[in-house]
Design a protein around this motif. Structure first.
Motif, mmCIF file in Angstrom:
data_model
loop_
_atom_site.group_PDB
_atom_site.id
_atom_site.type_symbol
_atom_site.label_atom_id
_atom_site.label_comp_id
_atom_site.label_asym_id
_atom_site.label_seq_id
_atom_site.Cartn_x
_atom_site.Cartn_y
_atom_site.Cartn_z
ATOM 1 N N ALA A 35 0.788 -1.187 -0.102
ATOM 2 C CA ALA A 35 -0.152 -0.077 -0.010
ATOM 3 C C ALA A 35 0.793 1.294 0.194
ATOM 4 O O ALA A 35 0.147 2.380 0.133
ATOM 5 C CB ALA A 35 -1.024 -0.081 1.169
ATOM 6 N N GLY A 36 2.146 1.039 -0.181
ATOM 7 C CA GLY A 36 3.280 2.238 -0.083
ATOM 8 C C GLY A 36 3.662 2.673 0.985
ATOM 9 O O GLY A 36 4.009 3.968 1.191
ATOM 10 N N TYR A 37 3.865 1.673 2.027
ATOM 11 C CA TYR A 37 4.732 2.194 3.078
ATOM 12 C C TYR A 37 5.751 1.405 3.501
ATOM 13 O O TYR A 37 5.816 0.150 2.893
ATOM 14 C CB TYR A 37 3.554 2.061 4.362
ATOM 15 C CG TYR A 37 2.481 2.769 4.236
ATOM 16 C CD1 TYR A 37 2.552 4.123 5.267
ATOM 17 C CD2 TYR A 37 1.412 2.755 3.876
ATOM 18 C CE1 TYR A 37 1.518 5.070 5.240
ATOM 19 C CE2 TYR A 37 0.295 3.278 3.831
ATOM 20 C CZ TYR A 37 0.460 4.734 4.799
ATOM 21 O OH TYR A 37 -0.716 5.520 4.774
ATOM 22 N N ALA A 38 6.625 1.666 3.989
ATOM 23 C CA ALA A 38 7.958 1.059 4.535
ATOM 24 C C ALA A 38 7.846 0.817 6.164
ATOM 25 O O ALA A 38 7.230 1.587 6.831
ATOM 26 C CB ALA A 38 9.149 1.667 4.633
ATOM 27 N N THR A 39 7.899 -0.529 6.662
ATOM 28 C CA THR A 39 7.749 -1.053 7.946
ATOM 29 C C THR A 39 9.239 -0.566 8.896
ATOM 30 O O THR A 39 10.069 -1.168 8.552
ATOM 31 C CB THR A 39 7.324 -2.039 8.041
ATOM 32 O OG1 THR A 39 6.192 -2.340 7.533
ATOM 33 C CG2 THR A 39 7.324 -2.636 9.759
#
Length: 247
Positions: A177-181
């Motif tokens: 969804a376009g996030y980095a953890t």
């Protein structure tokens, strides 16, 4: 008895409306390290425990909390006043999905409230709309399957197999969804048990202290919830809180 009142009474001894301990809540907020004079938003804030702790950790930050029910706002204000942060906390009564602000936020939280948006994916979309471009961070907490549920467990939960993924699948969904953890906390079974015993026990105690129709409704809700937990999702449904940054 209205559902939001049942939830309010059930969370009286565990205002963190998720299976997360106070120590781990503060650890997650400390990891976020928002910039100076940060703007913080909690979508589905309840009694605003995350915001009050965040304002205590970051003395130049300001915060907005949004919740469809304002039942817990009095407790939020009382705790904020006790900690000396009430002048930096604003509470908004309304649907989290409809909240709009003129300026973006440095940190957006939605922990245990993804149902307000219809699940994890739409929650991530909504959070992005409030984040400061490139540097904004999000803390999002949601369920995942600790182990594959049986058809009987799914039926009891009223859930579909794909409603949650396993833990690797949940991280994959977030990053797709376009996030980095950038950090995460997986709730332990002990955190789950503390949360559920508190939820059901506090509500039961309230019900016994308030005989009559409301007490009977609360007691029935406590027993139904306990049976669903012990006989349904205990050890099956996990909970993870992820610190995320946009990519």
């Amino acid at each position: 008895m209205e559902r939001h009142l049942i939830s309010h009474h059930a969370h009286a001894d565990h205002p963190i409306a998720a299976p997360v301990s106070e120590d781990n809540l503060e650890r997650l907020l400390a990891r976020a390290r928002p910039p100076a004079r940060a703007r913080i938003l909690d979508l589905g804030c309840g009694e605003a425990p995350w915001l009050v702790r965040a304002l205590s950790l970051y003395p130049d930050a300001t915060a907005d909390g949004v919740d469809l029910s304002d039942t817990g706002f009095a407790a939020a204000v009382e705790e904020a006043e006790r900690r000396g942060v009430s002048d930096r906390l604003r509470l908004h009564h309304g649907a989290a999905a409809s909240f709009a602000a003129e300026e973006p936020y440095d940190l957006v939280l939605c922990v245990g409230a993804t149902h307000a948006f219809g699940g994890l994916a739409p929650t991530l979309d909504a959070v992005r709309g409030h984040l400061r471009p490139s540097s904004g961070l999000a803390l999002v907490g949601d369920g995942f399957w600790e182990r594959p549920p049986t058809p009987e467990q799914l039926a009891r939960l009223g859930a579909e197999p794909g409603e949650y993924a396993d833990l690797p699948g949940t991280v994959e969904r977030v990053e797709s969804a376009g996030y980095a953890t950038v950090y995460g906390h997986t709730s332990t079974l002990a955190e789950w048990d503390e949360y559920e015993w508190s939820w059901t026990g506090t509500l039961t105690r309230w019900a016994l202290d308030h005989p009559g129709p409301d007490g009977e409704a609360a007691l029935a809700a406590a027993r139904e919830h306990r049976d669903l937990w012990l006989g349904g999702y205990r050890g099956v449904l996990g909970f993870v809180t992820l610190l995320l940054r946009q990519t």
